[in-house]
Write an enzyme that holds these catalytic residues in place. Structure first.
Site, PDB file in Angstrom:
ATOM      1  N   CYS A   1      -1.475   1.195 -12.237  1.00 33.86           N
ATOM      2  CA  CYS A   1      -1.064   2.605 -12.953  1.00 33.86           C
ATOM      3  C   CYS A   1       0.518   2.322 -13.589  1.00 33.86           C
ATOM      4  CB  CYS A   1      -0.822   3.642 -11.997  1.00 33.86           C
ATOM      5  SG  CYS A   1      -0.026   3.580 -10.532  1.00 33.86           S
TER       6      CYS A   1
ATOM      7  N   CYS B   1      -4.347   3.188  -8.318  1.00 35.21           N
ATOM      8  CA  CYS B   1      -3.959   3.836  -9.343  1.00 35.21           C
ATOM      9  C   CYS B   1      -3.920   5.357  -8.994  1.00 35.21           C
ATOM     10  CB  CYS B   1      -4.931   3.734 -10.603  1.00 35.21           C
ATOM     11  SG  CYS B   1      -6.574   4.247 -10.399  1.00 35.21           S
TER      12      CYS B   1
ATOM     13  N   CYS C   1       3.108   4.862  -4.059  1.00 35.47           N
ATOM     14  CA  CYS C   1       2.187   3.883  -3.437  1.00 35.47           C
ATOM     15  C   CYS C   1       2.895   3.709  -2.020  1.00 35.47           C
ATOM     16  CB  CYS C   1       1.974   2.654  -3.976  1.00 35.47           C
ATOM     17  SG  CYS C   1       0.405   1.676  -3.262  1.00 35.47           S
TER      18      CYS C   1
END
Length: 139
Positions: free
Chosen positions: A84, A10, A92
Protein backbone atom coordinates in the site's frame (compact mmCIF):
# COMPACT_ATOMS: atom_id res chain seq x y z
CA UNK A 1 12.65 -28.04 2.36
CA UNK A 2 10.95 -25.43 4.54
CA UNK A 3 9.10 -22.82 2.54
CA UNK A 4 9.69 -19.12 3.16
CA UNK A 5 6.50 -17.67 4.65
CA UNK A 6 5.39 -14.33 3.23
CA UNK A 7 2.55 -12.05 4.26
CA UNK A 8 1.38 -9.33 1.86
CA UNK A 9 -0.43 -6.48 3.59
CA UNK A 10 -2.50 -3.61 2.20
CA UNK A 11 -5.32 -1.52 3.60
CA UNK A 12 -8.41 -3.61 2.81
CA UNK A 13 -6.93 -6.92 1.55
CA UNK A 14 -9.26 -6.42 -1.40
CA UNK A 15 -6.87 -5.96 -4.32
CA UNK A 16 -3.06 -5.49 -4.23
CA UNK A 17 -2.25 -7.99 -1.48
CA UNK A 18 -4.64 -10.55 -2.98
CA UNK A 19 -2.92 -10.27 -6.37
CA UNK A 20 0.55 -10.53 -4.82
CA UNK A 21 -0.44 -13.63 -2.83
CA UNK A 22 -1.84 -15.34 -5.95
CA UNK A 23 1.23 -14.52 -8.05
CA UNK A 24 3.82 -15.65 -5.51
CA UNK A 25 2.02 -18.91 -4.74
CA UNK A 26 1.71 -19.62 -8.47
CA UNK A 27 5.17 -18.54 -9.63
CA UNK A 28 7.24 -19.85 -6.72
CA UNK A 29 4.94 -21.99 -4.58
CA UNK A 30 7.65 -24.61 -4.36
CA UNK A 31 9.78 -22.19 -2.30
CA UNK A 32 7.29 -19.72 -0.82
CA UNK A 33 4.02 -19.88 1.08
CA UNK A 34 2.17 -16.59 0.64
CA UNK A 35 -0.80 -15.19 2.52
CA UNK A 36 -2.40 -11.77 2.47
CA UNK A 37 -4.23 -9.59 4.95
CA UNK A 38 -5.49 -6.05 5.44
CA UNK A 39 -5.27 -3.36 8.06
CA UNK A 40 -9.03 -2.79 7.71
CA UNK A 41 -10.36 -5.82 5.79
CA UNK A 42 -13.06 -4.98 3.29
CA UNK A 43 -14.67 -6.72 0.33
CA UNK A 44 -12.86 -8.08 -2.71
CA UNK A 45 -12.60 -5.53 -5.48
CA UNK A 46 -14.63 -7.01 -8.35
CA UNK A 47 -12.58 -5.18 -11.01
CA UNK A 48 -9.47 -6.89 -9.60
CA UNK A 49 -11.26 -10.24 -9.63
CA UNK A 50 -12.05 -9.63 -13.33
CA UNK A 51 -8.52 -8.67 -14.41
CA UNK A 52 -7.02 -11.62 -12.53
CA UNK A 53 -9.50 -13.99 -14.16
CA UNK A 54 -8.38 -12.68 -17.58
CA UNK A 55 -4.96 -14.22 -16.97
CA UNK A 56 -6.15 -17.46 -15.40
CA UNK A 57 -6.34 -16.61 -11.67
CA UNK A 58 -9.71 -17.11 -10.00
CA UNK A 59 -9.61 -15.19 -6.70
CA UNK A 60 -13.40 -14.74 -6.58
CA UNK A 61 -13.77 -17.06 -3.58
CA UNK A 62 -10.96 -15.51 -1.56
CA UNK A 63 -11.90 -13.92 1.73
CA UNK A 64 -10.34 -10.80 3.16
CA UNK A 65 -8.38 -11.27 6.36
CA UNK A 66 -7.15 -9.00 9.14
CA UNK A 67 -3.40 -8.47 9.66
CA UNK A 68 -4.13 -7.74 13.31
CA UNK A 69 -5.95 -11.09 13.73
CA UNK A 70 -2.91 -12.89 12.33
CA UNK A 71 -0.69 -10.88 14.69
CA UNK A 72 -2.88 -11.72 17.71
CA UNK A 73 -2.72 -15.43 16.82
CA UNK A 74 1.08 -15.22 16.81
CA UNK A 75 1.42 -16.06 13.12
CA UNK A 76 5.05 -16.23 12.02
CA UNK A 77 6.33 -14.91 8.70
CA UNK A 78 9.80 -14.64 7.23
CA UNK A 79 8.73 -11.55 5.26
CA UNK A 80 5.94 -9.03 5.74
CA UNK A 81 5.58 -7.02 2.54
CA UNK A 82 3.34 -3.98 2.49
CA UNK A 83 1.93 -3.14 -0.94
CA UNK A 84 0.00 0.00 0.00
CA UNK A 85 1.07 3.62 0.29
CA UNK A 86 3.79 4.61 2.77
CA UNK A 87 1.41 6.12 5.34
CA UNK A 88 -0.72 2.98 5.52
CA UNK A 89 2.38 0.77 5.63
CA UNK A 90 3.47 2.46 8.85
CA UNK A 91 0.28 1.18 10.55
CA UNK A 92 1.21 -2.47 9.91
CA UNK A 93 1.82 -4.44 13.11
CA UNK A 94 5.25 -5.83 13.93
CA UNK A 95 4.92 -9.60 13.78
CA UNK A 96 6.57 -11.87 16.36
CA UNK A 97 9.80 -13.70 15.60
CA UNK A 98 12.35 -12.74 13.01
CA UNK A 99 10.53 -10.98 10.20
CA UNK A 100 12.08 -8.99 7.40
CA UNK A 101 9.82 -6.11 6.43
CA UNK A 102 9.70 -4.78 2.87
CA UNK A 103 7.57 -2.08 1.27
CA UNK A 104 6.47 -2.14 -2.36
CA UNK A 105 4.10 0.74 -3.03
CA UNK A 106 1.50 0.24 -5.74
CA UNK A 107 -1.47 2.46 -6.68
CA UNK A 108 -4.77 1.54 -5.03
CA UNK A 109 -7.17 -0.07 -7.53
CA UNK A 110 -10.14 1.06 -5.44
CA UNK A 111 -9.20 4.68 -6.11
CA UNK A 112 -9.34 4.26 -9.90
CA UNK A 113 -12.23 6.27 -11.33
CA UNK A 114 -14.02 6.24 -14.67
CA UNK A 115 -16.11 3.88 -16.74
CA UNK A 116 -15.53 0.18 -16.16
CA UNK A 117 -13.38 -0.33 -19.28
CA UNK A 118 -11.18 2.63 -18.25
CA UNK A 119 -10.85 1.28 -14.69
CA UNK A 120 -9.98 -2.18 -15.96
CA UNK A 121 -7.23 -0.78 -18.21
CA UNK A 122 -5.62 1.01 -15.26
CA UNK A 123 -6.01 -1.99 -12.96
CA UNK A 124 -4.41 -4.26 -15.56
CA UNK A 125 -1.36 -2.02 -15.39
CA UNK A 126 -1.26 -2.29 -11.58
CA UNK A 127 -1.69 -6.06 -11.84
CA UNK A 128 1.21 -6.29 -14.28
CA UNK A 129 3.43 -4.13 -12.03
CA UNK A 130 2.73 -6.42 -9.08
CA UNK A 131 3.44 -9.53 -11.14
CA UNK A 132 6.71 -8.09 -12.42
CA UNK A 133 7.81 -7.21 -8.87
CA UNK A 134 6.97 -10.73 -7.65
CA UNK A 135 8.82 -12.32 -10.59
CA UNK A 136 11.92 -10.20 -9.94
CA UNK A 137 11.90 -10.75 -6.17
CA UNK A 138 11.29 -14.51 -6.34
CA UNK A 139 14.36 -15.09 -8.54
Amino acid sequence: MKKTRVLFVCVHNSARSQMAEAFLNDLAGDRFEAQSAGLEPGKLNQDVVAVMKEIGFDISRNETKSAFDLYKRGALFDYVITVCDETSAEKCPIFPGFTKRLHWGFPDPSSVAGEQNERLDVIRGIRDQIRAQIEQWAK
